[in-house]
Design a protein around this motif. Structure first.
Motif, short mmCIF file in Angstrom:
data_model
loop_
_atom_site.label_atom_id
_atom_site.label_comp_id
_atom_site.label_asym_id
_atom_site.label_seq_id
_atom_site.Cartn_x
_atom_site.Cartn_y
_atom_site.Cartn_z
N GLY A 264 0.80 -1.21 0.00
CA GLY A 264 0.00 0.00 0.00
C GLY A 264 0.84 1.27 0.00
N ARG A 265 2.13 1.14 0.22
CA ARG A 265 3.00 2.32 0.33
C ARG A 265 4.12 2.35 -0.71
N ARG A 266 4.39 1.22 -1.35
CA ARG A 266 5.44 1.17 -2.36
C ARG A 266 4.98 0.33 -3.54
N SER A 267 5.54 0.64 -4.71
CA SER A 267 5.26 -0.15 -5.90
C SER A 267 6.46 -1.06 -6.15
N PHE A 268 6.21 -2.35 -6.23
CA PHE A 268 7.27 -3.30 -6.58
C PHE A 268 6.67 -4.34 -7.51
N ASN A 269 7.44 -5.32 -7.93
CA ASN A 269 7.04 -6.15 -9.06
C ASN A 269 6.07 -7.26 -8.74
N SER A 270 6.19 -7.88 -7.58
CA SER A 270 5.27 -8.96 -7.23
C SER A 270 5.27 -9.17 -5.72
N LEU A 271 4.18 -9.77 -5.23
CA LEU A 271 4.00 -10.00 -3.80
C LEU A 271 3.57 -11.45 -3.58
N ILE A 272 4.21 -12.09 -2.59
CA ILE A 272 3.88 -13.49 -2.27
C ILE A 272 3.56 -13.58 -0.79
N SER A 273 2.42 -14.20 -0.49
CA SER A 273 2.04 -14.48 0.89
C SER A 273 2.27 -15.96 1.16
N LEU A 274 3.24 -16.25 2.05
CA LEU A 274 3.52 -17.63 2.45
C LEU A 274 2.88 -17.89 3.81
N SER A 275 1.89 -18.74 3.85
CA SER A 275 1.22 -19.07 5.12
C SER A 275 0.78 -17.81 5.85
N GLY A 276 0.26 -16.85 5.11
CA GLY A 276 -0.16 -15.58 5.69
C GLY A 276 -1.61 -15.59 6.13
N PRO A 277 -1.97 -14.72 7.07
CA PRO A 277 -3.35 -14.66 7.56
C PRO A 277 -4.29 -14.00 6.56
N GLY A 278 -5.52 -14.47 6.56
CA GLY A 278 -6.56 -13.83 5.75
C GLY A 278 -7.51 -13.02 6.61
N GLU A 279 -7.44 -13.23 7.92
CA GLU A 279 -8.27 -12.50 8.87
C GLU A 279 -7.36 -11.73 9.83
N CYS A 280 -7.97 -10.88 10.65
CA CYS A 280 -7.21 -10.15 11.66
C CYS A 280 -6.46 -11.14 12.55
N MET A 281 -5.30 -10.72 13.03
CA MET A 281 -4.44 -11.62 13.77
C MET A 281 -5.07 -12.09 15.08
N ASP A 282 -5.97 -11.30 15.67
CA ASP A 282 -6.59 -11.77 16.91
C ASP A 282 -7.47 -12.99 16.65
#
Length: 420
Positions: A264-282
């Motif tokens: 949301g703050r920088r432009s780069f070429n690609s983003l990968i989520s490895l085992s990342g959350p889809g909901e709020c961390m709580d």
């Protein structure tokens, strides 16, 4: 004036005596752990800790630490701290490969109410032939220590920034509370990417390993600070056009949430989520705690999380939960629970790959499904049998100290996505 002086002197003497008593108890605690005297280490615990922490639990925790960081040697230094109503000792302990700082929490009767790892500083860093060190300075004046892994092909290369997951996880993916078989995930990932013509930069988070010098204390550190750190690396890599022709961001677990914030703050070429959350961390945290806690403790944890989400400090934290919900972590938890991954996804304009593992018990596969549903056009890869440590599910022989290899399907998919 004389009476005031005597009262002040008495107060100083009493406070000093109290601190010395805590010092002695903390030193004895670690000495007993170092000797393998698990019953002796419990001698000065409060009633709740005594009931919940068994000798076998202490043995398991300590042996995992020594597997990752070598044999315990000695207590180096003790520093008194106070946060809220808790008296604490910051205890630096020397192990064969690292200096680990523990926070030991005391109640008003000088009984140990909790202890946990506050930081790890590696004594040596073994670089592979195709690795070199790199550093950046953060907005608050700290120095982040990183390892650049380079392919043998002629530069410029694609480069991937690897953002570590939660807790005291170092640049290689090692956590003193994780089994040795789960170790070295990020180093293995970096080496495998280099074999596919992709450079990578992995780094010690602030307060971990060799990253030092931050003006903010650990108790004042938020998820935004970790995001600022990752952005400092993105800017650093993007400026080096001679070596790097594109920049990808790979976030693992909590690092995946940081990656979303970076997008949301920088432009780069690609983003990968490895085992990342889809909901709020709580919500993810409650899922993790459900099978681990009795109903009453789970209900208490739910109340604590609600208080933190509302920006308030918890009114009551059971000693058994004091490691997870320690006053030094309140700022971090409040900032983390403030972000919902799905609300961050509209800002992700670059190609986005979501990878989950069917054997991930920390961030269950449904979290990857939620992310994919929230971001039309994203790519989803669910790897059968992959764990949260990015390894294949496999029986581990007793006494094994060798890290398992990465899941075989992970790197080919990552490399293809980053390159194309």
């Amino acid at each position: 004036m004389k009476k005031w002086y005597l009262l002040s002197l008495l107060c100083i003497l009493l406070c000093t005596a109290s601190a010395q008593q805590n010092d002695q108890i903390a030193t004895h605690f670690f000495e007993q752990l170092g000797k393998g005297n698990w019953d002796g280490a419990k001698e000065n615990m409060d009633a709740t800790m005594t009931a919940k922490v068994t000798p076998d639990m202490l043995k398991g925790i300590w042996q995992q630490i020594e597997q990752s960081h070598g044999k315990w040697e000695t207590v180096i230094s003790l520093k008194t701290a106070k946060e809220g109503a808790y008296d604490m000792i910051l205890a630096d302990n020397r192990f064969g490969k690292a200096i680990i700082t523990f926070r030991v929490v005391f109640d008003t009767n000088h009984r140990i109410a909790g202890f946990f790892i506050a930081g790890t500083k590696l004594l040596t860093t073994a670089l592979l032939p195709y690795e070199e060190t790199d550093t950046v300075i953060t907005p608050d004046g700290g120095i982040l220590y990183g390892i650049l892994t380079k392919p043998v092909e002629k530069q410029p290369w694609p480069v991937a920034l690897i953002i570590a997951g939660s807790g005291p996880t170092d640049h290689n993916g090692n956590n003193p509370l994780s089994a040795a078989a789960n170790g070295n995930s990020y180093q293995q990932l970096a080496a495998a990417l280099a074999a596919n013509g992709i450079a990578s930069l992995r780094y010690d988070k602030r307060g971990i390993g060799q990253s030092t010098g931050f003006k903010k204390s650990s108790s004042a550190t938020s998820l935004d600070d970790f995001t600022d750190d990752a952005i400092a690396w993105i800017d650093h890599l993007q400026k080096n056009t001679q070596q790097f022709k594109s920049v990808a961001v790979i976030g693992h677990s909590e690092g995946a949430l940081i990656g979303l914030m970076c997008a949301g703050r920088r432009s780069f070429n690609s983003l990968i989520s490895l085992s990342g959350p889809g909901e709020c961390m709580d919500k993810v945290l409650l899922t993790q705690l459900r099978p681990m806690l009795a109903d009453s403790l789970y209900d208490r944890a739910t109340v604590i999380l609600n208080e933190l989400r509302q920006g308030n400090n918890p009114q009551q934290v059971p000693a058994v939960l004091s490691t997870l919900f320690n006053p030094s972590l309140y700022t971090f938890w409040k900032s983390t629970f403030h972000y919902d991954p799905c609300t961050l996804l509209p800002a992700v304009k670059m190609p986005f790959l979501i990878i989950g593992g069917t054997s991930d018990t920390q961030v269950p596969p449904v979290q990857a499904d939620i992310l994919h549903h929230c971001k039309p056009g994203s790519q989803l890869l669910m790897i059968k049998g992959m764990t949260h440590a990015l390894k294949d599910t496999a029986p581990v022989p007793a006494g094994n100290k060798t890290p398992l290899p990465l899941s075989s399907q992970l790197v080919p998919s990552l490399a293809a996505f980053i390159k194309h």
